[in-house]
Every structure is written in structure tokens, then in C-alpha cells.
Enzyme design. Structure first.
Site, PDB file in Angstrom:
ATOM      1  N   GLN A  62      78.458  25.997  78.277  1.00 41.79           N
ATOM      2  CA  GLN A  62      77.831  26.820  79.500  1.00 41.79           C
ATOM      3  C   GLN A  62      76.765  26.668  80.406  1.00 41.79           C
ATOM      4  O   GLN A  62      75.899  25.102  80.642  1.00 41.79           O
ATOM      5  CB  GLN A  62      77.023  27.949  78.718  1.00 41.79           C
ATOM      6  N   GLY A 111      52.159  21.242  89.049  1.00 41.01           N
ATOM      7  CA  GLY A 111      51.509  20.312  89.027  1.00 41.01           C
ATOM      8  C   GLY A 111      50.692  20.090  87.229  1.00 41.01           C
ATOM      9  O   GLY A 111      51.345  19.424  86.586  1.00 41.01           O
ATOM     10  N   GLU A 158      44.691  20.753  90.458  1.00 41.28           N
ATOM     11  CA  GLU A 158      43.722  19.538  89.892  1.00 41.28           C
ATOM     12  C   GLU A 158      43.056  18.801  90.572  1.00 41.28           C
ATOM     13  O   GLU A 158      43.464  17.521  90.181  1.00 41.28           O
ATOM     14  CB  GLU A 158      43.563  19.355  87.824  1.00 41.28           C
ATOM     15  N   TYR A 159      42.567  18.774  92.016  1.00 41.87           N
ATOM     16  CA  TYR A 159      41.745  19.533  92.170  1.00 41.87           C
ATOM     17  C   TYR A 159      41.685  19.601  93.629  1.00 41.87           C
ATOM     18  O   TYR A 159      42.009  18.608  94.093  1.00 41.87           O
ATOM     19  CB  TYR A 159      40.490  19.713  92.081  1.00 41.87           C
ATOM     20  N   MET A 217      40.411  27.906  84.793  1.00 43.71           N
ATOM     21  CA  MET A 217      40.110  27.270  83.329  1.00 43.71           C
ATOM     22  C   MET A 217      38.598  26.900  83.111  1.00 43.71           C
ATOM     23  O   MET A 217      37.665  25.591  82.622  1.00 43.71           O
ATOM     24  CB  MET A 217      40.750  26.083  83.740  1.00 43.71           C
TER      25      MET A 217
END
Length: 606
Positions: A311, A337, A380-381, A446
Site C-alpha cells: 500500500q 525542529g 529553540e530559539y 513552552m
């Protein structure tokens, strides 16, 4: 996310056609010296296998051969064998390789390829002359059938019908697609579907196939909801988002089906699939095997149907497709990320448009385009330090998100996970989060991992404090400070989601029960020192106190902090008071088998 800092990951390189085509040298040979015949060997709905056969019809030996043809926009060659296949726009060229260029009079040679799309080849030339091989399709593909309509809708079945397509040589049959996957081939202009789930929305479209086995454009699509059931409406307001990690299918043995069996699928609005990689300024696959190759048995599969070896799509992507068919209110975003793979964003920021193009091509790959409703960026970041330090400038995040919004448009979601550093001069002050916010549907703030056993000697502190408290090790390291700073920059609360960790962080060698004690190092965790899932801590080290809106526990010489259903209820109440968009959590596999933390988020945002 900062939580899981993977030491290694399987990265699959996906071969794509070469964009540039080297110009053919020399003049066209006589058409009579060679012919080329095309055959579509197989078709699996989202892709196909094609084959060209070259025959020397002349009286002298050919020392090389070149076949050229055109595909309509949207049909491409994705891989090839026994020839070098290149493209220039929609024009394709196959040239012999070193060992098969010589062709004696009357001899034939074939080369094959896999492709995507439904178009048929046209304008064929072999060695510069017409491919008059007789069996090469020369007629036009069929038209699109009429947009299907539904009738006879019950809890588990329905019938769709459509107006016939037209074709100069006649229509042979129709391929019926449900949710992007081909479910039937019929000769008439209707199809009765059965074995469906009550109260579930299904989307159908139809493609016609002519007597030369050419497929035309797809019909319009129709969405039909079976009767019965009680699916929750699209909440529109509060976001309840969870991260699903691709590597969870290995040691953690956590699969998409667990979202269904735990009941969590009924308590969420969004899933962030983590992570895609960022390499060379482009979005790339994170783990090809987990993403789209891993075969699931019937008992592991969301719908109880086992994967077949041939498939076109397996793995987590196919399971997410099945989950969305069962819970059509859920939106799925592909997150790129994370802590480990954010190092590539700096190069992406150097050419945001090219980065956005690469991300769109990957997220909207025809094999899984129906699975994803948008893209999430977990950088980050920007212009700050995480695992590595980025120096792309304060405008880099805004530029990247602007390019993504332009490419993905208003019909797709564009979101970003961002720092919760509310300290003065901290990460939130180093990039233009306010300017970038206009391009996102929401930010996932976060608000966890503020403190942990990377400071091996302590002091012990809750890793996800809602507010400040007396003795907090770093001012501004709490959820309230982060949200206050973001709002102060002009970002509406309706664009901010509060972060919840479905795990705890802990130290060992601790004698003091209250926060602020000394330690000797990180506590032992199942997968990594200093970190443990809630489902384990709930029984092994029950909470003994609360501080700043979150729980902590002292058991033996170990000290842990984590959220419980009770502290999540308090955080969700605060979320509503602050007018935030909702909440999100890292990540599903840390929850109990009955999804009690996901339920706490859901209930608290009601």
C-alpha cells in the site's frame, strides 16, 4: 520541545527528480530509426509505475537513445531505474545509462519509473523524432466526472453517484476515493460504501479512466456525515492540543491507536506530530520508517485493518489518517525542529521563501496531504541559544513565519512553539515575537522545563510553576511572567496557549521536602536521568505538596515536581481567566492508559 533531547534519529533521504535539465546535443535522428511505447504498469491512487520501451526499427545499431515526453502540471516522476530521468518544468527526458545505450536492429530496451499524479504522457519523442510505436497513448485523457452526491445515508453506509465523464475513445471505469485513499474501481456512475462509523464525516471524489488506461482530473469532492453518533462540534474557541512523538512507537510502544483507546481523541482539538527535521534551509523527513513505512497489524491499527506490504502509505501518517476519519474534528499539524533539530533554522532564515516552499512541498506531498492541516515551527530559539546558538537576528522569526503564511495561505494552520522566558532581557526579548504573531494562528508557550537536574546540585524547584513564589531560583521563570511579557508586547491572549508537561523532573540526594533543597544529581528515570512520565510518578512517588500552582513529591532521597489532574484544573482555570486560546501538552505517552491528564485539560477548559 526542550523535553526530549534525542541523541540520535533515523533520517531518510528522499530522492527527488533533478530540477535542471542539461540540453540535448546533436540534431534529431530520423523518426523511423526508433520507436517508444509507454505502459502504465500499475496505479495505486496516489502514485503509479510507468514504463517506456524503446525499439530500434532501423537497419543500423543505435549507440544511444533519448525519450522525451510531457506531463501535465501535478504529475511527476519521483524515482527511476535503467535510465537517467531529468526534468525541465513539465518536460521529462529519459536517457540511457552506460550499459544499455547500444541497441541492435530489431532489439528493444525498457526503463521504468515511479510517479505521482494522474496525468498521461504526451508529445513523446525518441532521439528527436516522433514516438510512433503504435501503443503509445495518443488520445486525450477523460474529463472530470461530476461532483458526487450522496443518498441512502445510514449509520454505517451510504451511496454516492456522479455525472459521467467524457472521452474521445470512451470511459472504461471510475476510481472512487474516500479521504484521499482509493476504495473502489467501478464501471458505473455510483458506488455503495459500507462498514462506516456512525456520526462520522467522510469525503469522496471520483477519477475517470479511459480505454487506454489514462486517468483524467478528479471530480469535485463531497463530504457526507453518517447518521447516529455524538461527535463533539468543532470547539472554535479553546485549543486542546497534544504532541505525538514519532519515536514513541519504539521503546515507549505508544501508537496513534492509543489516542483512541485512552479516550484522549475525544478530548483534543489538535495534534502536533513531532518532529520533522530542518536541514540545509529546508524541511525534511524526521524518521521515514516511523512516519510512513512501519506496517501495522490489525490489532495495532486504529480501524482494525492491517497494512498491506504494497500500500502507498503506512506508518504513523496512515494511522493519523484513520484517526481523523474517526474523529473528523481533530486537526493535525506537522511540527518541525524541536530541541535537537533547531540548528537548521538559521540557514532557513537566510532564505525564508525557499524554506517555506520546501516545507509546503513536504507537508502537501500527495501521499499524505490529507493528513495534515498545517505546519508548526518549534525553533529553540530564534536569535538565542538552545542546544546551539542562533545569530540570525531579531527579525528572523517574523520573516520565516511570514513566508510560511504566504505559502500555506489562510486555509492552513501556521503555529509556533515559543520560549516562556519571562526574565528581563531573556529569550522573549531577543526576537520579534510580537511582529511574528500576526502570521500565526496561535503560539504554544513552552511553560515547562524552567528548572531541572541539569543544575545537578539544585536547588530543587518545580519545573512548571504557574506563578512566582518565595525562593524561586530565577525571577521571570514562571508561566505568569511569560504570558504577562507577551501580552505586554501587544500579543493578544487569544493567540497564546499554556503549556503542560505530562512528566516530572527530579533530583536525588535530597533531604529537604520543600522546594529549595540541595541535591547530589538527577533522579533515575525510565528513559533519561532526571525525567519521568506522570503515569509512573503517580504510583512510584505520589505528590506530597504543591507550590506555585504545581505539585511536588519527596520519596526517599528523590524529589520530583509534576502536574496532576488537580493542579491542571487550577492552571486551566487561570488560562480562562487570562483569556488565553487554550492549552497544549508534551506529550501523549506520558499520560495514563485512560488519559486522565488529557481529560483534566479538556474538563478544565469547558
Amino acid at each position: 520541545m526542550r523535553l526530549f533531547r534525542r541523541l540520535a534519529a533515523t533520517v531518510a533521504a528522499f530522492a527527488l527528480p533533478i530540477a535542471g535539465l542539461v540540453a540535448l546535443a546533436g540534431t534529431a535522428q530520423a523518426a523511423a530509426s526508433a520507436t517508444a511505447t509507454y505502459q502504465k504498469v500499475s496505479d495505486w491512487g496516489t502514485g503509479f509505475e510507468g514504463k517506456w520501451t524503446v525499439k530500434n526499427t532501423g537497419t543500423t545499431t543505435l549507440t544511444s537513445w533519448t525519450v522525451e515526453w510531457d506531463y501535465p502540471s501535478g504529475t511527476t516522476v519521483t524515482s527511476a531505474w535503467d535510465a537517467t530521468v531529468t526534468s525541465s518544468g513539465t518536460h521529462w527526458t529519459g536517457k540511457n545509462v552506460g550499459w544499455n545505450g547500444t541497441l541492435a536492429p530489431g532489439a528493444t530496451i525498457s526503463f521504468g519509473f515511479n510517479g505521482a499524479g494522474s496525468g498521461a504522457p504526451s508529445g513523446c519523442k525518441v532521439n528527436g523524432g516522433s514516438c510512433d510505436g503504435g501503443s503509445t497513448p495518443t488520445d486525450s485523457p477523460p474529463s472530470a466526472p461530476g461532483t458526487p452526491t450522496a443518498s441512502g445515508v445510514t449509520n454505517t453506509s451510504l451511496t454516492i453517484g456522479w455525472a459521467a465523464a467524457t472521452d474521445d475513445k470512451g470511459v472504461k471505469n471510475y476510481d472512487v476515493y474516500r479521504g484521499g485513499a482509493k476504495v473502489a474501481t467501478v464501471t458505473g456512475t455510483s458506488y455503495a460504501d459500507s462498514g462506516l462509523t456512525k456520526g462520522t464525516t467522510y469525503t469522496y471524489s471520483v477519477v475517470a479512466r479511459d480505454t487506454a488506461d489514462q486517468t483524467g482530473p478528479a471530480s469535485g469532492s463531497v463530504s457526507v456525515t453518517t447518521t447516529g453518533g455524538n461527535n463533539p462540534p468543532d470547539p472554535g474557541g479553546k485549543v486542546k492540543l497534544g504532541y505525538f512523538t514519532e519515536w514513541g512507537v519504539y521503546g515507549r510502544n505508544y501508537h496513534v491507536k492509543n489516542l483512541d483507546t485512552s479516550g484522549s481523541a475525544t478530548k483534543i482539538t489538535h495534534i502536533n506530530y513531532a518532529f520533522g527535521n530542518v536541514q540545509g534551509g529546508k524541511c525534511t523527513i524526521g524518521d521515514a520508517y516511523a512516519d510512513y513505512d512501519k506496517a501495522y497489524t490489525a490489532d495495532q491499527s486504529v480501524d482494525g485493518v492491517a497494512d498491506n506490504w504494497d500500500q502507498p502509505l503506512r506508518g504513523n501518517f496512515n494511522q493519523l489518517r484513520k484517526l481523523k476519519a474517526k474523529y473528523p474534528n481533530i486537526k493535525v499539524l506537522w511540527s518541525f525542529g524541536g530541541w535537537t533539530w533547531s540548528g537548521g533554522f538559521g540557514q532557513a532564515a537566510a532564505n525564508p521563501a525557499a524554506f517555506a516552499d520546501s516545507c509546503y512541498s513536504l507537508v502537501e506531498d500527495p501521499r499524505w496531504a490529507d493528513v495534515f492541516d498545517g505546519i508548526d515551527i518549534d525553533w529553540e530559539y530564534p536569535n538565542a541559544c538552545g542546544l546551539s546558538c542562533d545569530t540570525s537576528g531579531a527579525a528572523s522569526l517574523k520573516n520565516v513565519l511570514s513566508a510560511l503564511r504566504t505559502k500555506f495561505g489562510s486555509s492552513n494552520l501556521v503555529t509556533a512553539a515559543i520560549s516562556a522566558d519571562g526574565s528581563n532581557g531573556g529569550k522573549l526579548d531577543l526576537a520579534d515575537y510580537a511582529g511574528a504573531s500576526q502570521y500565526v494562528d496561535f503560539y504554544n508557550v513552552m511553560t515547562y522545563d524552567f528548572f531541572g537536574a541539569w543544575d545537578a546540585q539544585g536547588p530543587t524547584a518545580p519545573h512548571s510553576p504557574l506563578t512566582s513564589y518565595a525562593g524561586i531560583p530565577i525571577a521571570g521563570f514562571n508561566s505568569e511572567a511569560a504570558v504577562t511579557k507577551l501580552k505586554g508586547k501587544g500579543i493578544a491572549g487569544s493567540k497564546l496557549n499554556l503549556g503542560i508537561g505530562f512528566y516530572g523532573r527530579g533530583w536525588t540526594g535530597v533531604t529537604q521536602a520543600a522546594p529549595g533543597g540541595a541535591a547530589t544529581g538527577p533522579a533515575q528515570g525510565t528513559y533519561e536521568q532526571g525525567i519521568e512520565d506522570y503515569k509512573v510518578l503517580k504510583g512510584s512517588c505520589p505528590a506530597t505538596g504543591t507550590v506555585a500552582g504545581t505539585a511536588y513529591a519527596k520519596c526517599g532521597s528523590n524529589w520530583w515536581s509534576y502536574d496532576t489532574p488537580a493542579t491542571i484544573a487550577g492552571k486551566m482555570s487561570w488560562t480562562k481567566q487570562q483569556g488565553l486560546r487554550g492549552a497544549f501538552y508534551w506529550e501523549f505517552s506520558g499520560d495514563t492508559a485512560n488519559g486522565e491528564l488529557a481529560n483534566a485539560v479538556h474538563t478544565g477548559l469547558q
